[in-house]
Motif scaffolding. Structure first.
Motif, short mmCIF file in Angstrom:
data_model
loop_
_atom_site.label_atom_id
_atom_site.label_comp_id
_atom_site.label_asym_id
_atom_site.label_seq_id
_atom_site.Cartn_x
_atom_site.Cartn_y
_atom_site.Cartn_z
N LYS A 23 0.85 -1.18 0.00
CA LYS A 23 0.00 0.00 0.00
C LYS A 23 0.89 1.23 0.00
CE LYS A 23 -0.72 0.24 5.00
NZ LYS A 23 -1.68 0.42 6.07
N ASP A 24 0.38 2.32 -0.55
CA ASP A 24 1.19 3.53 -0.63
C ASP A 24 0.58 4.70 0.15
OD1 ASP A 24 -0.91 4.08 -2.30
OD2 ASP A 24 0.32 4.50 -4.07
N ILE A 25 -0.47 4.42 0.90
CA ILE A 25 -1.05 5.40 1.82
C ILE A 25 -0.83 4.87 3.23
CG2 ILE A 25 -3.15 6.59 2.55
CD1 ILE A 25 -4.16 6.31 -0.33
N ILE A 26 -0.04 5.62 4.01
CA ILE A 26 0.47 5.10 5.28
C ILE A 26 0.31 6.15 6.37
CG2 ILE A 26 2.54 4.13 6.38
CD1 ILE A 26 3.47 3.87 3.27
N ASN A 95 6.76 10.52 14.08
CA ASN A 95 6.72 11.98 14.18
C ASN A 95 6.70 12.70 12.83
OD1 ASN A 95 9.32 11.25 13.49
ND2 ASN A 95 10.31 12.73 14.83
N VAL A 96 6.47 11.98 11.73
CA VAL A 96 6.45 12.65 10.42
C VAL A 96 5.11 13.35 10.21
CG1 VAL A 96 8.12 11.11 9.35
CG2 VAL A 96 5.70 10.60 9.14
N PRO A 97 5.16 14.58 9.69
CA PRO A 97 3.90 15.27 9.41
C PRO A 97 3.20 14.64 8.21
CG PRO A 97 5.77 16.64 8.77
CD PRO A 97 6.32 15.42 9.43
N PRO A 98 1.89 14.76 8.13
CA PRO A 98 1.17 14.19 6.98
C PRO A 98 1.54 14.90 5.67
CG PRO A 98 -0.34 15.34 8.47
CD PRO A 98 1.01 15.39 9.11
N SER A 99 1.35 14.19 4.58
CA SER A 99 1.55 14.78 3.26
C SER A 99 0.53 15.90 3.07
CB SER A 99 1.32 13.72 2.17
OG SER A 99 2.22 12.66 2.30
N ASN A 100 0.94 16.94 2.38
CA ASN A 100 0.04 18.03 2.02
C ASN A 100 0.58 18.71 0.77
OD1 ASN A 100 1.95 20.10 2.86
ND2 ASN A 100 1.41 19.57 4.98
N SER A 104 5.85 16.24 0.53
CA SER A 104 5.62 14.95 -0.10
C SER A 104 6.71 13.98 0.35
CB SER A 104 5.59 15.07 -1.62
OG SER A 104 6.87 15.34 -2.13
N TYR A 105 6.44 12.69 0.15
CA TYR A 105 7.37 11.64 0.57
C TYR A 105 7.57 10.64 -0.56
CZ TYR A 105 6.29 13.27 5.29
OH TYR A 105 6.13 14.04 6.41
N HIS A 106 8.76 10.05 -0.58
CA HIS A 106 9.02 8.94 -1.48
C HIS A 106 10.15 8.07 -0.92
CE1 HIS A 106 11.84 12.00 -3.17
NE2 HIS A 106 12.62 10.96 -3.36
N PHE A 107 10.13 6.82 -1.37
CA PHE A 107 11.24 5.92 -1.09
C PHE A 107 12.18 5.99 -2.28
CE2 PHE A 107 8.15 3.78 1.74
CZ PHE A 107 8.93 3.73 2.89
N LYS A 108 13.45 6.23 -2.01
CA LYS A 108 14.48 6.28 -3.05
C LYS A 108 15.35 5.04 -2.85
CE LYS A 108 17.20 9.81 -5.15
NZ LYS A 108 17.64 11.19 -5.00
N THR A 109 15.31 4.14 -3.83
CA THR A 109 15.99 2.86 -3.72
C THR A 109 17.18 2.83 -4.66
OG1 THR A 109 13.86 1.82 -3.27
CG2 THR A 109 15.67 0.36 -3.86
N LYS A 110 18.29 2.28 -4.15
CA LYS A 110 19.52 2.19 -4.94
C LYS A 110 20.01 0.75 -4.90
CE LYS A 110 23.28 4.11 -3.24
NZ LYS A 110 24.38 5.04 -2.91
N ASP A 123 9.62 5.72 -5.44
CA ASP A 123 8.21 5.36 -5.26
C ASP A 123 7.57 6.34 -4.30
OD1 ASP A 123 9.83 2.57 -5.56
OD2 ASP A 123 7.92 2.51 -6.62
N MET A 124 6.56 7.04 -4.79
CA MET A 124 5.85 8.01 -3.95
C MET A 124 4.94 7.30 -2.95
SD MET A 124 6.84 10.97 -5.13
CE MET A 124 5.70 12.05 -4.34
N ILE A 125 4.84 7.87 -1.75
CA ILE A 125 3.86 7.42 -0.76
C ILE A 125 3.12 8.64 -0.25
CG2 ILE A 125 5.17 5.37 -0.06
CD1 ILE A 125 5.92 6.94 2.52
N LYS A 126 1.96 8.40 0.34
CA LYS A 126 1.18 9.47 0.95
C LYS A 126 1.07 9.15 2.43
CE LYS A 126 -3.05 12.08 0.59
NZ LYS A 126 -4.29 12.29 -0.16
N VAL A 127 1.42 10.11 3.28
CA VAL A 127 1.33 9.95 4.72
C VAL A 127 0.07 10.66 5.19
CG1 VAL A 127 2.42 10.40 6.96
CG2 VAL A 127 3.84 9.79 4.96
N VAL A 128 -0.81 9.92 5.88
CA VAL A 128 -2.06 10.48 6.40
C VAL A 128 -2.12 10.29 7.91
CG1 VAL A 128 -3.32 10.11 4.24
CG2 VAL A 128 -3.33 8.33 5.98
N LYS A 129 -2.86 11.16 8.57
CA LYS A 129 -3.02 11.00 10.02
C LYS A 129 -3.78 9.72 10.31
CE LYS A 129 -2.79 15.73 11.62
NZ LYS A 129 -3.43 16.77 12.38
N GLY A 130 -3.32 9.01 11.34
CA GLY A 130 -3.95 7.73 11.72
C GLY A 130 -5.18 7.98 12.43
#
Length: 130
Positions: A23-26, A95-100, A104-110, A123-130
């Motif tokens: 999932k990409d909404i976390i 402690n990460v703030p939600p995406s707005n 924005s957030y992404h995983f950068k893989t090498k 890979d982009m992800i969206k951080v939402v308040k739980g």
């Protein structure tokens, strides 16, 4: 064969990596699960490690900050045109703030080889308040 080997050292025809997330909404503090799919290139290559960083981007300043990083030692030989799978688990910091519109957030893989050019994936992800 020699030409293909030198081309892969320059990044042409080298193995590629793709992070596939369940999932990409976390929410902050949640675990992220998925897998790295490694696709072999035109010649066999010696894989050394996979690095995956959680990156936060401030859209106003275009500043990128690495919040956390996972390094997986995977010393193996990637066969030409073969597929390898490596499991992925990551806990999003609480402690990460939600995406707005400004964050924005992404995983950068090498994908790091013993010889040759590194392979990258984002890979982009969206951080939402739980």
């Amino acid at each position: 064969m020699l030409l293909r080997k030198y081309m892969s050292l320059l990044g042409v025809g080298s193995a590629q990596i793709d992070l596939i997330l369940k999932k990409d909404i976390i929410s902050p503090g949640d675990s992220v699960h998925g897998k790295f799919l490694i696709k072999g290139g035109t010649v066999a290559q010696e894989l050394q490690m996979i690095e995956c960083a959680l990156v936060m981007v401030d859209m106003k300043t275009e500043r990128e900050d690495v919040l956390d990083k996972v390094v997986i030692d995977v010393e193996t030989r990637i066969q030409p045109d073969g597929d390898d799978v490596v499991p992925f688990t990551f806990r999003l910091p609480s402690n990460v703030p939600p995406s707005n519109k400004n964050i924005s957030y992404h995983f950068k893989t090498k994908l790091v080889f013993k010889q040759g050019i590194e392979s990258w994936d984002e890979d982009m992800i969206k951080v939402v308040k739980g």
